[in-house]
Write an enzyme that holds these catalytic residues in place. Structure first.
Site, short mmCIF file in Angstrom:
data_model
loop_
_atom_site.label_atom_id
_atom_site.label_comp_id
_atom_site.label_asym_id
_atom_site.label_seq_id
_atom_site.Cartn_x
_atom_site.Cartn_y
_atom_site.Cartn_z
N LEU A 1 0.86 -1.17 0.00
CA LEU A 1 0.00 0.00 0.00
C LEU A 1 0.91 1.22 0.00
O LEU A 1 1.93 1.25 0.68
CB LEU A 1 -0.89 0.02 1.25
CG LEU A 1 -2.22 -0.74 1.21
CD1 LEU A 1 -2.86 -0.72 2.59
CD2 LEU A 1 -3.16 -0.17 0.17
N ASP A 2 0.52 2.25 -0.74
CA ASP A 2 1.29 3.49 -0.75
C ASP A 2 1.38 4.07 0.66
O ASP A 2 0.47 3.85 1.47
CB ASP A 2 0.64 4.52 -1.67
CG ASP A 2 0.67 4.09 -3.13
OD1 ASP A 2 1.58 3.34 -3.50
OD2 ASP A 2 -0.22 4.53 -3.88
#
Length: 324
Positions: free
Chosen positions: A50-51
């Protein structure tokens, strides 16, 4: 005067899946390492980045569960995103530097937005963000981008099963996305913004579920720290799911004691089930023994077995992380 050193983490063998609610502002690997130290898990891995901007479900695999992390990496996922029209950034999200600002078209209607979203549904070809973890020449794109190199980000085939406008608040659009593995929400928002003629970037992103965890009971890092401090390690361990929880969507083969023994020795055996590229072999007690394939002739072939399926696996040594 030297600074006092933190006590070293004494790791332990630990198997299971943690459904972590990742906080914003840290990478997926940073979140993994913080959780791994809390649980003192000797081995850990996550199931797809996930960013740093993003929050939400990040399944973490400890111990033998790391052997199924690749299966979860390819699973379908769902997100809620907030897109801001009128501004593009070098990362396609709010963490990046502003590249361009353009006026949002006057009188922009829901129908206009729908027209920009329609081509982004289904099986599409998508250009990845320049700032992404995809590798070229063995190096992540973001590392090259930070050095100022000119990068041609790859175009890949991805699948978007749902992409819907949920709400509008001025230039802020709330979107819901359900998609296959490898899909970048930042790229969807970027392409939507370009179709509207004003550009856009992701301001907020939250992952809601990853198959097979469609209604996940997630734990934040703060909640896990509180549990450990207040109730101890046993309370932490109760937050883990067995690795079988990540395998429910795959075909199953149930073996008796003799079949389980043959599987553990890597032997091919005849089973009564349809062909499957990836099947889960279960022992007579219902515990997953490993991953296998079944060919058209009904031959079960072991692919990757869990330690308890192997004959005499031997004791697991406690590990110490000198850098903790």
């Amino acid at each position: 005067m030297s600074k006092p050193q933190r006590p070293r983490t004494v790791f332990r063998p630990l198997d299971g899946i943690l459904l972590l609610d990742k906080p914003t502002g840290i990478s997926s690997n940073q979140a993994l390492q913080q959780a791994r130290h809390l649980f003192r898990a000797a081995k850990g891995g996550h199931t797809g980045s996930l960013d740093p901007l993003a929050t939400g479900l990040l399944p973490l695999c400890f111990g033998e569960a790391t052997k199924i992390a690749g299966l979860l990496l390819g699973a379908r996922k769902a997100y809620d995103a907030v897109a801001v029209l009128g501004t593009t950034t070098d990362t396609d999200d709010a963490d990046g530097e502003v590249l361009r600002e353009r006026p949002v078209p006057q009188g922009l209607s829901d129908a206009d937005i729908e027209a920009s979203l329609a081509p982004l549904r289904g099986a599409i070809r998508q250009r990845a963000p320049v700032y992404s973890a995809l590798k070229q020449g063995g190096e992540p794109l973001y590392a090259r981008a930070r050095r100022g190199e000119v990068i041609e980000a790859p175009v890949r085939e991805v699948r978007v099963d749902a992409l819907a406008l949920v709400a509008r608040d001025g230039p802020r659009l709330s979107l819901h996305v359900e998609c296959g593995s490898g899909t970048y929400i930042r790229s969807l928002v970027r392409d939507m913004g370009e179709a509207l003629g004003c550009g856009a970037h992701v301001a907020e992103l939250r992952r809601l579920w990853v198959e097979p965890f469609r209604q996940p009971r997630m734990y934040t890092l703060d909640a896990l720290r509180s549990l450990r401090g207040g109730q101890g390690e046993a309370a932490l361990d109760a937050c883990l799911l067995p690795l079988e929880a990540g395998l429910g969507d795959f075909p199953s083969v149930h073996l008796d004691h003799e079949g389980a023994g043959r599987l553990g020795h890597g032997q091919v055996q005849q089973v009564d089930r349809e062909p499957a590229e990836t099947a889960v072999a279960y022992g007579p007690d219902g515990r997953a023994l490993g991953l296998a394939s079944v060919d058209a002739q009904g031959q079960l072939r072991p692919r990757r077995l869990f330690s308890w399926a192997l004959p005499d696996p031997g004791p697991s040594a406690t590990q110490i992380d000198p850098g903790a």
